[in-house]
Design a protein around this motif. Structure first.
Motif, PDB file in Angstrom:
ATOM      1  N   GLN A  12      51.986 -47.116 -35.169  1.00  4.62           N
ATOM      2  CA  GLN A  12      52.557 -45.944 -34.492  1.00  4.62           C
ATOM      3  C   GLN A  12      51.818 -45.618 -33.193  1.00  4.62           C
ATOM      4  O   GLN A  12      52.431 -45.188 -32.217  1.00  4.62           O
ATOM      5  CB  GLN A  12      52.536 -44.740 -35.429  1.00  4.62           C
ATOM      6  CG  GLN A  12      53.140 -43.501 -34.785  1.00  4.62           C
ATOM      7  CD  GLN A  12      52.934 -42.252 -35.595  1.00  4.62           C
ATOM      8  OE1 GLN A  12      52.131 -42.206 -36.521  1.00  4.62           O
ATOM      9  NE2 GLN A  12      53.650 -41.205 -35.245  1.00  4.62           N
ATOM     10  N   GLN A  13      50.516 -45.824 -33.147  1.00  4.30           N
ATOM     11  CA  GLN A  13      49.720 -45.525 -31.959  1.00  4.30           C
ATOM     12  C   GLN A  13      50.292 -46.194 -30.717  1.00  4.30           C
ATOM     13  O   GLN A  13      50.293 -45.615 -29.629  1.00  4.30           O
ATOM     14  CB  GLN A  13      48.272 -46.003 -32.155  1.00  4.30           C
ATOM     15  CG  GLN A  13      47.445 -45.932 -30.888  1.00  4.30           C
ATOM     16  CD  GLN A  13      46.128 -46.689 -30.971  1.00  4.30           C
ATOM     17  OE1 GLN A  13      45.801 -47.281 -31.988  1.00  4.30           O
ATOM     18  NE2 GLN A  13      45.374 -46.672 -29.893  1.00  4.30           N
ATOM     19  N   GLY A  15      53.324 -46.996 -29.774  1.00  2.00           N
ATOM     20  CA  GLY A  15      54.570 -46.494 -29.196  1.00  2.00           C
ATOM     21  C   GLY A  15      55.669 -47.533 -29.028  1.00  2.00           C
ATOM     22  O   GLY A  15      56.623 -47.309 -28.294  1.00  2.00           O
ATOM     23  N   LEU A  18      59.238 -46.264 -29.686  1.00  2.00           N
ATOM     24  CA  LEU A  18      59.833 -45.560 -28.543  1.00  2.00           C
ATOM     25  C   LEU A  18      60.312 -46.553 -27.490  1.00  2.00           C
ATOM     26  O   LEU A  18      61.380 -46.377 -26.896  1.00  2.00           O
ATOM     27  CB  LEU A  18      58.812 -44.603 -27.915  1.00  2.00           C
ATOM     28  CG  LEU A  18      58.302 -43.462 -28.788  1.00  2.00           C
ATOM     29  CD1 LEU A  18      57.199 -42.702 -28.068  1.00  2.00           C
ATOM     30  CD2 LEU A  18      59.436 -42.544 -29.195  1.00  2.00           C
ATOM     31  N   SER A  78      51.601 -46.430 -25.277  1.00  2.00           N
ATOM     32  CA  SER A  78      50.766 -45.896 -26.357  1.00  2.00           C
ATOM     33  C   SER A  78      50.814 -44.377 -26.434  1.00  2.00           C
ATOM     34  O   SER A  78      50.826 -43.690 -25.411  1.00  2.00           O
ATOM     35  CB  SER A  78      49.314 -46.325 -26.166  1.00  2.00           C
ATOM     36  OG  SER A  78      49.199 -47.721 -26.232  1.00  2.00           O
ATOM     37  N   ARG A  79      50.774 -43.886 -27.660  1.00  2.00           N
ATOM     38  CA  ARG A  79      50.704 -42.441 -27.889  1.00  2.00           C
ATOM     39  C   ARG A  79      49.277 -41.934 -27.652  1.00  2.00           C
ATOM     40  O   ARG A  79      49.069 -40.814 -27.238  1.00  2.00           O
ATOM     41  CB  ARG A  79      51.147 -42.124 -29.308  1.00  2.00           C
ATOM     42  CG  ARG A  79      52.639 -42.326 -29.523  1.00  2.00           C
ATOM     43  CD  ARG A  79      53.032 -41.990 -30.962  1.00  2.00           C
ATOM     44  NE  ARG A  79      54.464 -41.897 -31.101  1.00  2.00           N
ATOM     45  CZ  ARG A  79      55.249 -42.901 -31.497  1.00  2.00           C
ATOM     46  NH1 ARG A  79      54.724 -44.093 -31.784  1.00  2.00           N
ATOM     47  NH2 ARG A  79      56.554 -42.724 -31.604  1.00  2.00           N
ATOM     48  N   TRP A  80      48.294 -42.769 -27.955  1.00  2.00           N
ATOM     49  CA  TRP A  80      46.885 -42.504 -27.618  1.00  2.00           C
ATOM     50  C   TRP A  80      46.220 -43.850 -27.419  1.00  2.00           C
ATOM     51  O   TRP A  80      46.603 -44.839 -28.014  1.00  2.00           O
ATOM     52  CB  TRP A  80      46.185 -41.650 -28.676  1.00  2.00           C
ATOM     53  CG  TRP A  80      45.996 -42.280 -30.024  1.00  2.00           C
ATOM     54  CD1 TRP A  80      44.909 -42.970 -30.454  1.00  2.00           C
ATOM     55  CD2 TRP A  80      46.906 -42.265 -31.140  1.00  2.00           C
ATOM     56  NE1 TRP A  80      45.079 -43.392 -31.758  1.00  2.00           N
ATOM     57  CE2 TRP A  80      46.303 -42.966 -32.207  1.00  2.00           C
ATOM     58  CE3 TRP A  80      48.189 -41.736 -31.339  1.00  2.00           C
ATOM     59  CZ2 TRP A  80      46.918 -43.148 -33.430  1.00  2.00           C
ATOM     60  CZ3 TRP A  80      48.798 -41.918 -32.563  1.00  2.00           C
ATOM     61  CH2 TRP A  80      48.167 -42.619 -33.595  1.00  2.00           C
ATOM     62  N   ALA A 100      51.582 -45.325 -20.317  1.00  2.00           N
ATOM     63  CA  ALA A 100      51.522 -43.911 -20.646  1.00  2.00           C
ATOM     64  C   ALA A 100      50.354 -43.280 -19.886  1.00  2.00           C
ATOM     65  O   ALA A 100      49.289 -43.880 -19.764  1.00  2.00           O
ATOM     66  CB  ALA A 100      51.336 -43.734 -22.151  1.00  2.00           C
ATOM     67  N   LEU A 124      56.093 -39.089 -22.513  1.00  2.00           N
ATOM     68  CA  LEU A 124      56.102 -40.139 -23.528  1.00  2.00           C
ATOM     69  C   LEU A 124      57.209 -39.877 -24.550  1.00  2.00           C
ATOM     70  O   LEU A 124      56.972 -39.463 -25.682  1.00  2.00           O
ATOM     71  CB  LEU A 124      54.735 -40.278 -24.196  1.00  2.00           C
ATOM     72  CG  LEU A 124      54.546 -41.556 -24.996  1.00  2.00           C
ATOM     73  CD1 LEU A 124      54.778 -42.794 -24.147  1.00  2.00           C
ATOM     74  CD2 LEU A 124      53.165 -41.595 -25.610  1.00  2.00           C
ATOM     75  N   THR A 125      58.429 -40.112 -24.080  1.00  2.18           N
ATOM     76  CA  THR A 125      59.633 -39.994 -24.894  1.00  2.18           C
ATOM     77  C   THR A 125      60.479 -41.227 -24.602  1.00  2.18           C
ATOM     78  O   THR A 125      60.184 -41.986 -23.664  1.00  2.18           O
ATOM     79  CB  THR A 125      60.453 -38.751 -24.505  1.00  2.18           C
ATOM     80  OG1 THR A 125      60.852 -38.885 -23.127  1.00  2.18           O
ATOM     81  CG2 THR A 125      59.663 -37.459 -24.698  1.00  2.18           C
TER      82      THR A 125
END
Length: 173
Positions: A12-13, A15, A18, A78-80, A100, A124-125
């Motif tokens: 999930q990190q 992305g 998405l 990446s989300r983070w 990102a 980040l969508t």
């Protein structure tokens, strides 16, 4: 058709879910994605990519330079991301980067000459990623020779600092 490469752990990190959803909004004759990696999120990503003829999951990468040669751009949604080795590898390979605007990624890109070598994903969508991809393929991203050299030097400097830390720890035992 421009080809975008993405790679890393299927988690999930990163992305990638998405990213694939954003690719579903882009026409197959406009852009292609090659996505490499493996991990727990693999089955979910494969299901998202299955109906998309312009999204290709290629498994784990063992030869990063060879993989990067397949794409004109690298995307890092990446989300983070505390550091983001992928970003340095892409720049060293002379690839434009879509990333990102978070954590260590933003810091790495801020150090570039900013002559058009990167595109930030500010939102980040799915829509934010789609927009960043559209911008990057409309205005091609170019990495300069000095930016490539700088990324290689950054990597070498980081390795030297880690080596020093490890030596200090071992010498204090």
């Amino acid at each position: 058709i421009p080809t975008i490469a993405a790679y890393g752990r299927f988690h999930q990190q990163k992305g990638f879910d998405l990213l694939i959803k954003a690719m579903a909004k882009l026409p197959p004759n406009r852009v292609e994605l090659i996505l490499a990696g493996e991990g727990d999120q693999g089955p979910e990503l494969a299901a998202l990519a299955a109906p998309l003829e312009h999204v290709h999951l290629v498994g784990e990468v063992h030869d990063v330079p060879q993989f990067l040669s397949r794409g004109g751009l690298v995307i890092i949604p990446s989300r983070w991301e505390p550091f983001g080795l992928t970003c340095l590898e892409a720049i060293a390979a002379g690839k434009g980067v879509i990333a990102a605007n978070i954590d260590g990624l933003g810091e790495q890109l801020a150090g570039l000459d900013r002559q058009g070598g990167y595109q930030l994903i500010n939102e980040l969508t799915v829509e934010g990623i789609e927009s960043a991809i559209n911008e990057a393929i409309t205005e091609p991203l170019k990495i300069t020779a000095s930016e490539r050299l700088s990324s290689v030097q950054t990597w070498e400097s980081m390795l030297e600092r880690w080596q020093q830390v490890l030596e200090d720890v071992l010498n204090n035992k």
